[in-house]
Design a protein around this motif. Structure first.
Motif, short mmCIF file in Angstrom:
data_model
loop_
_atom_site.label_atom_id
_atom_site.label_comp_id
_atom_site.label_asym_id
_atom_site.label_seq_id
_atom_site.Cartn_x
_atom_site.Cartn_y
_atom_site.Cartn_z
N GLY A 1 0.83 -1.20 0.00
CA GLY A 1 0.00 0.00 0.00
C GLY A 1 0.86 1.25 0.00
N ARG A 2 0.23 2.38 0.26
CA ARG A 2 0.95 3.66 0.28
C ARG A 2 2.00 3.65 1.40
NH1 ARG A 2 -3.44 8.07 1.05
NH2 ARG A 2 -4.26 6.46 2.44
N ILE A 3 3.21 4.06 1.08
CA ILE A 3 4.30 4.08 2.06
C ILE A 3 4.43 5.50 2.59
CG2 ILE A 3 6.75 3.68 2.46
CD1 ILE A 3 6.64 1.58 0.25
N PHE A 4 4.06 5.68 3.85
CA PHE A 4 4.05 6.99 4.48
C PHE A 4 5.40 7.38 5.06
CE2 PHE A 4 -0.35 6.70 3.82
CZ PHE A 4 -0.97 7.89 4.16
N SER A 5 6.18 6.40 5.54
CA SER A 5 7.41 6.74 6.24
C SER A 5 8.40 5.60 6.14
CB SER A 5 7.12 7.05 7.71
OG SER A 5 6.51 5.94 8.34
N VAL A 6 9.68 5.95 6.37
CA VAL A 6 10.74 4.96 6.39
C VAL A 6 11.71 5.34 7.50
CG1 VAL A 6 11.97 6.26 4.58
CG2 VAL A 6 12.63 3.89 5.07
N ALA A 7 12.15 4.33 8.25
CA ALA A 7 13.15 4.52 9.31
C ALA A 7 14.11 3.35 9.25
CB ALA A 7 12.49 4.61 10.68
N ALA A 8 15.33 3.55 9.74
CA ALA A 8 16.35 2.51 9.71
C ALA A 8 16.92 2.30 11.11
CB ALA A 8 17.47 2.89 8.75
N GLY B 1 6.16 2.47 7.26
CA GLY B 1 4.78 2.67 7.68
C GLY B 1 3.88 2.63 6.46
N ILE B 2 2.97 1.67 6.43
CA ILE B 2 2.14 1.43 5.24
C ILE B 2 0.66 1.59 5.58
CG2 ILE B 2 1.40 -0.34 3.58
CD1 ILE B 2 4.25 -1.39 3.61
N ARG B 3 -0.06 2.25 4.69
CA ARG B 3 -1.49 2.48 4.89
C ARG B 3 -2.15 2.55 3.52
NH1 ARG B 3 -2.28 8.07 7.74
NH2 ARG B 3 -4.08 8.95 6.70
N ARG B 4 -2.90 1.50 3.19
CA ARG B 4 -3.51 1.47 1.86
C ARG B 4 -4.61 2.51 1.76
NH1 ARG B 4 -5.08 -4.23 -0.80
NH2 ARG B 4 -2.86 -4.52 -0.31
N GLU B 5 -5.53 2.51 2.72
CA GLU B 5 -6.59 3.51 2.80
C GLU B 5 -6.83 3.82 4.27
OE1 GLU B 5 -7.83 4.94 0.23
OE2 GLU B 5 -7.19 3.58 -1.39
N TYR C 1 -8.42 3.93 7.74
CA TYR C 1 -9.29 3.01 8.49
C TYR C 1 -9.38 1.62 7.88
CZ TYR C 1 -10.64 7.41 10.64
OH TYR C 1 -10.61 8.63 11.26
N ASP C 2 -8.49 1.30 6.94
CA ASP C 2 -8.43 -0.04 6.38
C ASP C 2 -7.45 -0.84 7.22
OD1 ASP C 2 -8.17 -2.36 4.94
OD2 ASP C 2 -7.60 -1.41 3.05
N THR C 3 -7.95 -1.40 8.32
CA THR C 3 -7.06 -2.04 9.30
C THR C 3 -6.39 -3.29 8.76
OG1 THR C 3 -8.91 -3.30 10.23
CG2 THR C 3 -8.44 -1.15 11.21
N GLN C 4 -6.94 -3.91 7.74
CA GLN C 4 -6.36 -5.13 7.18
C GLN C 4 -5.14 -4.84 6.31
OE1 GLN C 4 -7.67 -8.25 8.11
NE2 GLN C 4 -8.68 -6.81 9.49
N HIS C 5 -4.95 -3.58 5.94
CA HIS C 5 -3.83 -3.21 5.06
C HIS C 5 -3.05 -2.03 5.63
CE1 HIS C 5 -6.87 -5.19 2.46
NE2 HIS C 5 -5.80 -5.80 1.97
N THR C 6 -2.99 -1.94 6.95
CA THR C 6 -2.28 -0.84 7.60
C THR C 6 -1.39 -1.41 8.71
OG1 THR C 6 -4.09 0.70 7.19
CG2 THR C 6 -2.52 1.30 8.91
N GLY C 7 -0.13 -0.98 8.71
CA GLY C 7 0.80 -1.45 9.73
C GLY C 7 2.22 -1.07 9.39
N VAL C 8 3.17 -1.80 9.96
CA VAL C 8 4.59 -1.56 9.75
C VAL C 8 5.25 -2.85 9.31
CG1 VAL C 8 6.76 -0.86 10.84
CG2 VAL C 8 4.62 0.26 11.50
#
Length: 228
Positions: free
Chosen positions: A145-152, A161-165, A167-174
């Motif tokens: 999904g959409r990549i909001f952030s990157v850390a190392a 940090g990924i969030r497709r849409e 409130y789409d909890t099935q496609h949101t996380g790290v």
């Protein structure tokens, strides 16, 4: 509207403000040290931004700004705030962006990582902006999904940090990538027993490996401890 916050090696605080169209540098106790951009005036040149999103600072004090919600570039400045170069334009090709939203450095190198949010990918460049590689994840996978952030982290792993849409909890996380950019772990994405994420916006990793996830819609920060 303060958006991105970064701490440099001297404990100075860097802040992007998408409402004021500016980038600020403060001492650790809040004294203003540097201001870039013209307040509330958007533009695309060495003296203006248009909703800048993040800052990444090198040990020598030079720094990169992802710019951002309206512009589609990464600008590189010397320690005094003079622009050295920039790259990018609106698009989906190599070296192009659709909301460069987060920045980090590839561990052990001088390469620059850019979370290219609306293109749902991570891009890697050398320090001068030459494209090197990109990562989309696996097509149609839960973790894509959409990549909001990157850390190392210090070991060379990357956290996205990924969030497709919203409130789409099935496609949101790290997701955690190893040095070869393979997914080796994930949290969220509807996994049983994991925190439920709705709107991941930023990710930070502490020296001890602790992961902090900031969410916009839920207005919270989730602290995650690493598991060996």
């Amino acid at each position: 509207m303060p958006h991105g916050i970064t701490i440099d090696g001297s404990n100075n605080i860097w802040l992007t403000d998408v409402g004021l169209q500016q980038v600020f540098k403060f001492s650790h106790d809040g004294r203003p040290l540097l201001t870039l951009g013209q307040a509330r005036v958007g533009g695309w040149d060495a003296q203006h931004f248009n909703q800048p999103t993040d800052v990444a600072i090198r040990p020598d004090g030079s720094f990169y700004v992802s710019d951002g919600y309206v512009n589609s570039r990464v600008a590189y400045f010397d320690a005094s705030g003079k622009e050295i170069r920039e790259w990018g334009r609106k698009g989906s090709g190599e070296g192009e962006f659709s909301n460069p939203h987060g920045l980090s450095f590839a561990p052990g190198s001088t390469d620059v990582l850019v979370a290219d949010r609306e293109n749902s990918r991570l891009q890697l460049f050398d320090r001068d902006g030459k494209f090197k590689r990109q990562w989309f994840g696996v097509k149609n996978a839960t973790t894509t999904g959409r990549i909001f952030s990157v850390a190392a982290d210090a070991a060379g792993a990357l956290y996205l940090g990924i969030r497709r849409e919203d409130y789409d909890t099935q496609h949101t996380g790290v997701v955690k990538l190893d040095r070869d950019w393979n997914i080796v772990a994930s949290v969220g994405f509807g996994n049983p027993g994991d925190p439920i994420f709705n709107a991941v916006h930023d990710v930070a990793v502490a020296r001890d490996g602790t992961i902090y996830v900031a969410e916009t819609r839920t207005k919270r920060v989730v602290k995650l401890r690493p598991v060996k």
